[in-house]
Design an enzyme around this catalytic site. Structure first.
Site, short mmCIF file in Angstrom:
data_model
loop_
_atom_site.label_atom_id
_atom_site.label_comp_id
_atom_site.label_asym_id
_atom_site.label_seq_id
_atom_site.Cartn_x
_atom_site.Cartn_y
_atom_site.Cartn_z
N HIS A 138 -0.64 0.31 -7.25
CA HIS A 138 -2.08 0.62 -7.31
C HIS A 138 -2.30 2.12 -7.45
O HIS A 138 -1.42 2.92 -7.17
CB HIS A 138 -2.79 0.11 -6.06
N LYS A 198 -6.25 3.94 -3.18
CA LYS A 198 -6.34 2.67 -2.43
C LYS A 198 -6.05 2.95 -0.96
O LYS A 198 -5.04 3.58 -0.63
CB LYS A 198 -5.36 1.64 -3.01
#
Ligand SMILES: NC(=O)c1ccc[n+]([C@@H]2O[C@H](COP(=O)([O-])OP(=O)(O)OC[C@H]3O[C@@H](n4cnc5c(N)ncnc54)[C@H](O)[C@@H]3O)[C@@H](O)[C@H]2O)c1
Length: 264
Positions: free
Chosen positions: A151, A155
């Protein structure tokens, strides 16, 4: 019939939802609610109009009479939104992460009591749902598996909810936990990642990434890799629109998109 949507959240996903509604025939934006609303109205992305923008959900519902609210915000806000929308007879589609089990249970009860539809989907990307489904199918044929989830660097949590749900689903489909190769000496602590149901999970966080996941199954002489890449937020929109159409005709709460696309 035009489905009138109240958009909850004016962040990245909220704007993506506004753009998707503008593009989609049979949909219209009724208004936008956000705790941090800093104006009375907000222009639609296609420039066609401006709609009411407020932190007062009940007032916007009264003024604009939406059919469905679509929420991409924060787990602190979603229960407040749900209370006001259900009280106003408005159905719900929720994509916000980190909702408590208690809230989900209460929402299911309220939806039944009021005969209103709602969908909570931890992941609206149809490809990600398919990836998890395929991983569950493959799980019955392998004893060892690892997940690498990748990600963007902003995040806040690790591992992703999708990675944990995938690992749990795989073990459930297999009927028992996977067997994990034990490393006798980890020269750097944490190098082998974490573990759910015998599935090792590794988290990568880098600028440039969006949301990606690889599920790797291994057995003697072969490896099977199932990978999904979310490259842009527009990938979530077909799932969101599908959920909006679903709640219009189906009372009760559904968690996850699987049932809506015939996978459960
Ligand atoms: N289910 C899915 O497929 C999916 C996909 C992408 C994002 N998400 C989730 O959607 C949510 C929003 O993502 P985003 O990328 O738009 O984030 P963002 O930071 O761009 O926007 C967040 C929105 O929530 C509001 N907000 C933030 N904190 C708040 C608080 N404490 N109280 C009330 N409102 C608050 C902000 O005003 C803003 O409108 C996140 O929970 C994210 O994890 C889910």
């Amino acid at each position: 019939m035009t489905i009138r949507v109240l958009v909850s959240g004016s962040g990245k996903m909220g704007h993506e939802v506004l753009a998707a509604i503008c593009r989609e025939e049979g949909f219209a934006t009724a208004g936008v609610v956000d705790l941090y609303a800093d104006a009375d109205s907000i222009p639609l992305p296609d420039g066609s109009a401006a709609v009411p923008f407020s932190a007062d959900v009940a007032a916007v519902i009264k003024e604009t009479r939406p059919d469905v609210a679509v929420d991409f915000t924060n787990a602190e806000w979603t229960p407040r939104l749900a209370e006001a929308t259900l009280a106003g007879g408005v159905r719900l589609v929720i994509g916000t992460s980190g909702l408590s089990d208690d809230f989900v249970r209460q929402l299911a009860n309220e939806c039944d009591r009021r005969q209103l539809g709602a969908v909570i989907a931890p992941n609206f990307a149809l490809g990600a749902i398919l990836m998890q489904h395929m991983a569950k199918t493959a799980a019955r044929f392998y004893g060892s598996a690892e997940i690498i989830e990748l990600h963007h660097d902003r995040k806040v949590d690790a591992p992703s909810g999708t990675a944990i749900a995938t690992a749990k689903g795989m073990a459930e489909a297999r009927g028992k936990p996977f067997s994990r190769a034990e490393t006798q000496r980890e020269n750097l602590s944490g190098t082998r990642g974490s573990e759910v149901s015998g599935v090792t999970i590794h988290s990568v966080r880098l600028p440039g990434l969006v949301a990606h996941q690889e599920v790797i199954f291994g057995s003697p002489g072969e490896v099977l890799t199932i990978r999904h890449d979310t490259l842009g937020r527009e990938s979530f929109m077909p799932g969101v629109l599908l959920a909006v159409r679903h709640v219009m005709g189906h009372p009760g709460l559904v968690v996850g998109l699987e049932r809506l696309i015939g996978l459960k």
